[in-house]
Design a protein around this motif. Structure first.
Motif, PDB file in Angstrom:
ATOM      1  N   ASP A  68      -2.445 -26.693  26.302  1.00  0.00           N
ATOM      2  CA  ASP A  68      -2.960 -26.007  28.025  1.00  0.00           C
ATOM      3  C   ASP A  68      -4.232 -25.657  27.936  1.00  0.00           C
ATOM      4  O   ASP A  68      -5.109 -25.788  28.515  1.00  0.00           O
ATOM      5  CB  ASP A  68      -1.725 -24.643  28.616  1.00  0.00           C
ATOM      6  N   TRP A  69      -4.165 -24.692  27.279  1.00  0.00           N
ATOM      7  CA  TRP A  69      -5.468 -24.660  26.584  1.00  0.00           C
ATOM      8  C   TRP A  69      -6.865 -25.335  26.357  1.00  0.00           C
ATOM      9  O   TRP A  69      -8.126 -25.400  27.187  1.00  0.00           O
ATOM     10  CB  TRP A  69      -5.390 -23.517  25.452  1.00  0.00           C
ATOM     11  N   ILE A  70      -6.002 -26.666  25.829  1.00  0.00           N
ATOM     12  CA  ILE A  70      -7.488 -27.136  25.515  1.00  0.00           C
ATOM     13  C   ILE A  70      -7.653 -28.394  27.265  1.00  0.00           C
ATOM     14  O   ILE A  70      -8.152 -28.236  27.296  1.00  0.00           O
ATOM     15  CB  ILE A  70      -6.384 -28.454  24.456  1.00  0.00           C
ATOM     16  N   LEU A  71      -6.786 -28.562  27.665  1.00  0.00           N
ATOM     17  CA  LEU A  71      -6.402 -29.465  28.896  1.00  0.00           C
ATOM     18  C   LEU A  71      -7.491 -28.350  29.867  1.00  0.00           C
ATOM     19  O   LEU A  71      -8.144 -29.100  30.788  1.00  0.00           O
ATOM     20  CB  LEU A  71      -5.070 -29.873  29.550  1.00  0.00           C
ATOM     21  N   LYS A  72      -6.729 -27.605  29.938  1.00  0.00           N
ATOM     22  CA  LYS A  72      -7.995 -26.535  31.242  1.00  0.00           C
ATOM     23  C   LYS A  72      -8.453 -25.655  31.188  1.00  0.00           C
ATOM     24  O   LYS A  72     -10.054 -26.174  31.717  1.00  0.00           O
ATOM     25  CB  LYS A  72      -6.339 -25.406  31.639  1.00  0.00           C
ATOM     26  N   ASP A  73      -9.041 -25.457  29.394  1.00  0.00           N
ATOM     27  CA  ASP A  73      -9.949 -24.421  29.815  1.00  0.00           C
ATOM     28  C   ASP A  73     -10.863 -25.842  29.103  1.00  0.00           C
ATOM     29  O   ASP A  73     -12.710 -25.397  28.054  1.00  0.00           O
ATOM     30  CB  ASP A  73     -10.220 -24.017  28.507  1.00  0.00           C
ATOM     31  N   GLN A  74     -10.828 -26.955  28.590  1.00  0.00           N
ATOM     32  CA  GLN A  74     -11.820 -27.848  27.975  1.00  0.00           C
ATOM     33  C   GLN A  74     -12.519 -27.611  26.532  1.00  0.00           C
ATOM     34  O   GLN A  74     -13.265 -28.120  26.339  1.00  0.00           O
ATOM     35  CB  GLN A  74     -12.904 -28.759  28.854  1.00  0.00           C
ATOM     36  N   VAL A  75     -11.214 -27.008  26.150  1.00  0.00           N
ATOM     37  CA  VAL A  75     -11.952 -26.525  24.442  1.00  0.00           C
ATOM     38  C   VAL A  75     -11.441 -27.568  23.431  1.00  0.00           C
ATOM     39  O   VAL A  75     -10.929 -29.055  24.238  1.00  0.00           O
ATOM     40  CB  VAL A  75     -10.841 -25.153  24.030  1.00  0.00           C
ATOM     41  N   PRO A  76     -12.330 -28.139  22.875  1.00  0.00           N
ATOM     42  CA  PRO A  76     -12.528 -29.262  21.750  1.00  0.00           C
ATOM     43  C   PRO A  76     -10.556 -29.200  21.050  1.00  0.00           C
ATOM     44  O   PRO A  76     -10.657 -27.864  20.599  1.00  0.00           O
ATOM     45  CB  PRO A  76     -13.706 -28.963  20.957  1.00  0.00           C
ATOM     46  N   VAL A  77      -9.974 -30.428  21.097  1.00  0.00           N
ATOM     47  CA  VAL A  77      -9.118 -30.495  20.169  1.00  0.00           C
ATOM     48  C   VAL A  77      -9.134 -30.058  18.906  1.00  0.00           C
ATOM     49  O   VAL A  77      -8.170 -29.150  18.715  1.00  0.00           O
ATOM     50  CB  VAL A  77      -8.070 -31.548  20.333  1.00  0.00           C
ATOM     51  N   GLY A  78     -10.288 -29.837  18.105  1.00  0.00           N
ATOM     52  CA  GLY A  78     -10.490 -29.783  16.801  1.00  0.00           C
ATOM     53  C   GLY A  78     -10.581 -27.988  16.288  1.00  0.00           C
ATOM     54  O   GLY A  78      -9.674 -27.570  15.962  1.00  0.00           O
ATOM     55  N   VAL A  79     -11.034 -27.840  17.815  1.00  0.00           N
ATOM     56  CA  VAL A  79     -10.960 -26.004  17.719  1.00  0.00           C
ATOM     57  C   VAL A  79      -9.637 -25.281  18.177  1.00  0.00           C
ATOM     58  O   VAL A  79      -9.160 -24.421  17.771  1.00  0.00           O
ATOM     59  CB  VAL A  79     -12.269 -25.592  18.294  1.00  0.00           C
ATOM     60  N   GLY A  80      -8.945 -26.431  19.043  1.00  0.00           N
ATOM     61  CA  GLY A  80      -7.159 -25.609  18.877  1.00  0.00           C
ATOM     62  C   GLY A  80      -6.609 -26.014  17.465  1.00  0.00           C
ATOM     63  O   GLY A  80      -6.460 -25.038  17.395  1.00  0.00           O
ATOM     64  N   ALA A  81      -7.271 -26.827  17.363  1.00  0.00           N
ATOM     65  CA  ALA A  81      -6.052 -27.412  15.760  1.00  0.00           C
ATOM     66  C   ALA A  81      -6.667 -26.381  14.730  1.00  0.00           C
ATOM     67  O   ALA A  81      -5.436 -25.675  14.061  1.00  0.00           O
ATOM     68  CB  ALA A  81      -6.011 -28.393  15.371  1.00  0.00           C
ATOM     69  N   SER A  82      -7.830 -26.522  14.791  1.00  0.00           N
ATOM     70  CA  SER A  82      -8.232 -25.069  14.097  1.00  0.00           C
ATOM     71  C   SER A  82      -7.529 -23.767  14.175  1.00  0.00           C
ATOM     72  O   SER A  82      -7.311 -23.088  12.418  1.00  0.00           O
ATOM     73  CB  SER A  82      -9.915 -24.847  13.762  1.00  0.00           C
ATOM     74  N   TYR A  83      -7.776 -22.393  15.048  1.00  0.00           N
ATOM     75  CA  TYR A  83      -7.094 -22.053  15.355  1.00  0.00           C
ATOM     76  C   TYR A  83      -5.586 -21.827  14.943  1.00  0.00           C
ATOM     77  O   TYR A  83      -4.670 -20.748  14.650  1.00  0.00           O
ATOM     78  CB  TYR A  83      -6.612 -21.298  17.132  1.00  0.00           C
ATOM     79  N   VAL A  84      -4.405 -22.995  15.100  1.00  0.00           N
ATOM     80  CA  VAL A  84      -3.782 -23.201  14.741  1.00  0.00           C
ATOM     81  C   VAL A  84      -2.987 -23.163  13.310  1.00  0.00           C
ATOM     82  O   VAL A  84      -2.059 -22.830  13.048  1.00  0.00           O
ATOM     83  CB  VAL A  84      -2.827 -24.513  15.222  1.00  0.00           C
ATOM     84  N   LEU A  85      -4.221 -24.187  12.607  1.00  0.00           N
ATOM     85  CA  LEU A  85      -3.894 -24.041  11.606  1.00  0.00           C
ATOM     86  C   LEU A  85      -3.627 -22.272  10.791  1.00  0.00           C
ATOM     87  O   LEU A  85      -3.139 -21.936   9.844  1.00  0.00           O
ATOM     88  CB  LEU A  85      -5.199 -25.042  10.707  1.00  0.00           C
ATOM     89  N   VAL A  86      -4.401 -21.134  10.924  1.00  0.00           N
ATOM     90  CA  VAL A  86      -4.377 -20.024  11.192  1.00  0.00           C
ATOM     91  C   VAL A  86      -3.379 -19.695  10.904  1.00  0.00           C
ATOM     92  O   VAL A  86      -2.947 -18.744  10.407  1.00  0.00           O
ATOM     93  CB  VAL A  86      -5.720 -19.661  11.641  1.00  0.00           C
ATOM     94  N   PHE A  87      -2.352 -19.336  12.430  1.00  0.00           N
ATOM     95  CA  PHE A  87      -1.308 -19.488  12.358  1.00  0.00           C
ATOM     96  C   PHE A  87      -0.083 -20.188  11.629  1.00  0.00           C
ATOM     97  O   PHE A  87       0.364 -19.307  10.921  1.00  0.00           O
ATOM     98  CB  PHE A  87      -0.720 -19.565  14.185  1.00  0.00           C
ATOM     99  N   VAL A  88      -0.709 -21.237  11.431  1.00  0.00           N
ATOM    100  CA  VAL A  88       0.588 -21.633   9.904  1.00  0.00           C
ATOM    101  C   VAL A  88       0.374 -21.349   8.894  1.00  0.00           C
ATOM    102  O   VAL A  88       1.683 -20.706   8.410  1.00  0.00           O
ATOM    103  CB  VAL A  88       0.236 -23.479  10.299  1.00  0.00           C
ATOM    104  N   GLY A  89      -1.272 -21.197   8.577  1.00  0.00           N
ATOM    105  CA  GLY A  89      -0.900 -20.485   7.522  1.00  0.00           C
ATOM    106  C   GLY A  89      -0.220 -18.970   7.463  1.00  0.00           C
ATOM    107  O   GLY A  89      -0.187 -18.836   6.035  1.00  0.00           O
TER     108      GLY A  89
END
Length: 127
Positions: A73-94
């Motif tokens: 939703d953050w990617i779609l609503k705020d037009q955040v680039p998918v790569g930026v969203g994924a890089s934040y998520v990878l920090v959570f996963v780590g």
């Protein structure tokens, strides 16, 4: 509407959101069995995993690594680039891998999807 990453067209927003969550973001759920390294994106995948692997878990629901719907939703609503969203998520996963002591099992932070990120969006290495 189209996927902001791969331009695949979708008629319904929910289908686009599911596509982003399962294709363009790292796995968001994991098996709660301590000796299992399975990760995935959908609860139906988890149920199939349990039926095949017979993990000795008292919990029949997957555990969440992060809220994939919120990120999509953050990617779609705020037009955040998918790569930026994924890089934040990878920090959570780590961080979750460190908490669960699964750093070696989860060395591939994407969850076995065999994906590579652009060098500009690489997360910090797990240490």
């Amino acid at each position: 509407m189209h996927c902001p990453k791969c331009e695949k067209p979708y008629r319904r927003r929910q289908d686009l959101r599911r596509h982003i969550m399962t294709i363009h973001l790292p796995c968001s759920i994991y098996c709660p069995y301590s000796r299992c390294s399975w990760r995935g994106n959908r609860t139906d995948e988890f149920r199939k995993h349990l039926s095949v692997r017979k993990c000795s878990s008292k919990q029949d629901k997957p555990c969440r690594i992060y809220d994939s719907k919120m990120i999509a939703d953050w990617i779609l609503k705020d037009q955040v680039p998918v790569g930026v969203g994924a890089s934040y998520v990878l920090v959570f996963v780590g961080e979750k891998a460190r908490q669960l002591r699964k750093v070696e099992d989860w060395e591939d932070l994407w969850g076995g999807k065999g994906r590579k990120m652009d060098d500009a969006t690489q997360p910090p290495a797990l240490v």
